[in-house]
Every structure is written in structure tokens, then in C-alpha cells.
Scaffold this motif. Structure first.
Motif, short mmCIF file in Angstrom:
data_model
loop_
_atom_site.label_atom_id
_atom_site.label_comp_id
_atom_site.label_asym_id
_atom_site.label_seq_id
_atom_site.Cartn_x
_atom_site.Cartn_y
_atom_site.Cartn_z
N VAL A 38 65.57 2.81 -18.77
CA VAL A 38 66.42 1.96 -17.94
C VAL A 38 66.23 2.33 -16.49
CG1 VAL A 38 68.76 1.23 -17.43
CG2 VAL A 38 68.10 1.71 -19.79
N GLU A 39 65.81 1.36 -15.69
CA GLU A 39 65.62 1.57 -14.27
C GLU A 39 66.90 1.20 -13.52
OE1 GLU A 39 61.72 -0.37 -15.81
OE2 GLU A 39 63.88 -0.65 -16.04
N SER A 40 67.13 1.86 -12.40
CA SER A 40 68.25 1.53 -11.53
C SER A 40 67.89 1.91 -10.11
CB SER A 40 69.53 2.23 -11.99
OG SER A 40 69.36 3.63 -11.93
N GLY A 41 68.70 1.44 -9.16
CA GLY A 41 68.51 1.84 -7.77
C GLY A 41 67.89 0.78 -6.88
N GLY A 42 67.50 -0.33 -7.47
CA GLY A 42 66.92 -1.39 -6.66
C GLY A 42 67.98 -2.08 -5.81
N GLY A 43 67.52 -2.93 -4.89
CA GLY A 43 68.45 -3.65 -4.04
C GLY A 43 67.75 -4.23 -2.83
N LEU A 44 68.56 -4.68 -1.90
CA LEU A 44 68.06 -5.25 -0.65
C LEU A 44 68.09 -4.18 0.44
CD1 LEU A 44 67.25 -7.67 1.15
CD2 LEU A 44 69.71 -8.12 1.43
N VAL A 45 66.98 -4.03 1.13
CA VAL A 45 66.89 -3.03 2.18
C VAL A 45 66.09 -3.60 3.33
CG1 VAL A 45 64.84 -1.94 1.19
CG2 VAL A 45 66.35 -0.61 2.67
N GLN A 46 66.41 -3.19 4.53
CA GLN A 46 65.67 -3.66 5.71
C GLN A 46 64.33 -2.93 5.82
OE1 GLN A 46 68.24 -3.18 9.12
NE2 GLN A 46 69.27 -5.12 8.73
N PRO A 47 63.37 -3.55 6.47
CA PRO A 47 62.09 -2.86 6.71
C PRO A 47 62.33 -1.52 7.40
CG PRO A 47 61.88 -5.17 7.25
CD PRO A 47 63.34 -4.94 6.95
N GLY A 69 46.66 0.77 -17.48
CA GLY A 69 48.03 1.25 -17.53
C GLY A 69 49.05 0.15 -17.36
N THR A 70 48.67 -0.93 -16.67
CA THR A 70 49.64 -2.00 -16.42
C THR A 70 50.09 -2.69 -17.70
OG1 THR A 70 47.84 -3.56 -16.06
CG2 THR A 70 48.75 -2.48 -14.12
N GLU A 71 49.35 -2.50 -18.79
CA GLU A 71 49.74 -3.12 -20.06
C GLU A 71 49.78 -2.12 -21.20
OE1 GLU A 71 50.78 -6.12 -20.35
OE2 GLU A 71 50.28 -6.78 -18.31
N GLY A 72 49.13 -0.95 -21.05
CA GLY A 72 48.90 -0.10 -22.21
C GLY A 72 49.89 1.02 -22.45
N MET A 73 50.88 1.20 -21.57
CA MET A 73 51.83 2.27 -21.75
C MET A 73 52.71 2.02 -22.99
SD MET A 73 51.17 4.26 -19.06
CE MET A 73 52.60 5.22 -18.54
N ASP A 74 53.20 3.11 -23.59
CA ASP A 74 53.96 2.98 -24.83
C ASP A 74 55.29 2.26 -24.65
OD1 ASP A 74 53.01 6.28 -26.06
OD2 ASP A 74 52.14 4.31 -26.47
N TYR A 75 56.05 2.67 -23.67
CA TYR A 75 57.40 2.15 -23.50
C TYR A 75 57.60 1.66 -22.07
CZ TYR A 75 58.01 4.93 -27.70
OH TYR A 75 57.86 5.47 -28.95
N TRP A 76 58.36 0.58 -21.95
CA TRP A 76 58.62 -0.05 -20.66
C TRP A 76 60.11 -0.32 -20.49
CZ3 TRP A 76 54.96 -1.26 -16.95
CH2 TRP A 76 53.63 -1.11 -17.34
N GLY A 77 60.57 -0.15 -19.25
CA GLY A 77 61.91 -0.61 -18.93
C GLY A 77 61.90 -2.09 -18.57
N LYS A 78 63.06 -2.62 -18.27
CA LYS A 78 63.16 -4.05 -17.97
C LYS A 78 63.01 -4.35 -16.49
CE LYS A 78 65.91 -5.22 -22.03
NZ LYS A 78 67.17 -5.83 -22.55
N GLY A 79 63.00 -3.30 -15.67
CA GLY A 79 62.73 -3.49 -14.26
C GLY A 79 63.96 -3.54 -13.39
N THR A 80 63.74 -3.22 -12.11
CA THR A 80 64.78 -3.33 -11.10
C THR A 80 64.16 -3.95 -9.85
OG1 THR A 80 66.49 -2.10 -9.89
CG2 THR A 80 64.39 -0.97 -10.20
N LEU A 81 64.89 -4.89 -9.24
CA LEU A 81 64.34 -5.65 -8.13
C LEU A 81 64.55 -4.92 -6.81
CD1 LEU A 81 63.12 -8.28 -6.96
CD2 LEU A 81 65.45 -9.21 -6.92
N VAL A 82 63.47 -4.80 -6.06
CA VAL A 82 63.51 -4.25 -4.71
C VAL A 82 63.11 -5.36 -3.75
CG1 VAL A 82 62.47 -2.61 -3.11
CG2 VAL A 82 63.03 -1.90 -5.46
N THR A 83 63.99 -5.64 -2.80
CA THR A 83 63.70 -6.66 -1.80
C THR A 83 63.78 -6.02 -0.42
OG1 THR A 83 64.71 -8.38 -3.19
CG2 THR A 83 64.36 -8.90 -0.87
N VAL A 84 62.68 -6.12 0.32
CA VAL A 84 62.62 -5.55 1.65
C VAL A 84 62.56 -6.72 2.64
CG1 VAL A 84 61.43 -3.98 3.22
CG2 VAL A 84 61.36 -3.59 0.74
N SER A 85 63.64 -6.90 3.35
CA SER A 85 63.74 -8.06 4.24
C SER A 85 64.79 -7.80 5.31
CB SER A 85 64.12 -9.31 3.43
OG SER A 85 64.32 -10.41 4.28
N SER A 86 64.55 -8.40 6.47
CA SER A 86 65.54 -8.30 7.54
C SER A 86 66.45 -9.52 7.53
CB SER A 86 64.83 -8.17 8.89
OG SER A 86 63.93 -9.24 9.09
#
Length: 130
Positions: free
Chosen positions: A5-14, A113-130
Motif C-alpha cells: 500500500v502506497e501513501s504520501g502522494g498529493g499536490l505540491v508546487q515545483p 521490471g515495469t511488468e515483471g515484479m511479483d507484487y504491486w501496490g495500487k499507486g499514489t498520485l503525485v501532482t507537481v504544479s503551481s
């Protein structure tokens, strides 16, 4: 149930920073190579960083070297990705993935590696924008 489980993503300024976490449940990360991958809108998934299971060797794609740091806390069964000096082109969904065994790190840093890893999380969105 084996889960990442990933966490910590969000909107952040450049220029800002974020720390992503990848928490494992149902298995112990000690024996797994862990990777962070990302997928931007309209683009293919790409590898960002990997950390080996046994010796802590790390890998970073060129575009994030000097800005991102991967680390693992085996006691808490968690891997982190500290991201600094963020740029708009870092905007993406970030996934963590795990692969067991002595070749996990080699897989993680390869194109497979982009497809072959055993286990994957569902992802967390990171948005970098002003």
C-alpha cells in the motif's frame, strides 16, 4: 493476504518535497528487492528507483538522481521514496513493487521490471504544479 500500500502522494508546487511510503502486509520485505515505478498520463510505466534486499544497493533513473532517495525500514516493513526539488515532469501515479529472490534487484533495474515484479501496490498520485 499479500499487499503493498502506497501513501504520501498529493499536490505540491515545483521545487517542493514529498515522501512516499510503501507498506507491506502479509509478507516480510526483508527478502525482497523493492522498486518505485511511475506512470504519467499517456505514457508508459517507467522505473524510478530500486533498493536491493541484502546489501541496500540502490538504483535511480538519471532524471531523479540527486533529487530522490529510496530507503527501507525493515523493522516497520516499509520502504520510502523521499522526493525533493520536484518538477512538473515528475507528475505521475507512483507504484511500489516487490520481487523476491537473488535476481530481484536485477529485474527491478531492467526494462522488464515495469511488468515483471511479483507484487504491486495500487499507486499514489503525485501532482507537481503551481
Amino acid at each position: 493476504q499479500l499487499q503493498l500500500v502506497e501513501s504520501g502522494g498529493g499536490l505540491v508546487q515545483p521545487g517542493g518535497s514529498l515522501r512516499l511510503s510503501c507498506a507491506a502486509s502479509g509478507f516480510t520485505l526483508d527478502y525482497y528487492a523493492i522498486g518505485w515505478f511511475r506512470q504519467a498520463p499517456g505514457k508508459e510505466r517507467e522505473g524510478v528507483s530500486c533498493i536491493n534486499s541484502s546489501d541496500g544497493i540502490t538504483y535511480y533513473r538519471d532524471s531523479v538522481k540527486g533529487r530522490f532517495t529510496i530507503s527501507r525500514d525493515n523493522a516497520n516493513n516499509t520502504v520510502y521514496l523521499q522526493m525533493s526539488s520536484l518538477k512538473p515532469e515528475d507528475t505521475a501515479v507512483y507504484y511500489c513493487a516487490a520481487h523476491q529472490g537473488p535476481f530481484g534487484f536485477r529485474l527491478c533495474v531492467s526494462a522488464r521490471g515495469t511488468e515483471g515484479m511479483d507484487y504491486w501496490g495500487k499507486g499514489t498520485l503525485v501532482t507537481v504544479s503551481s
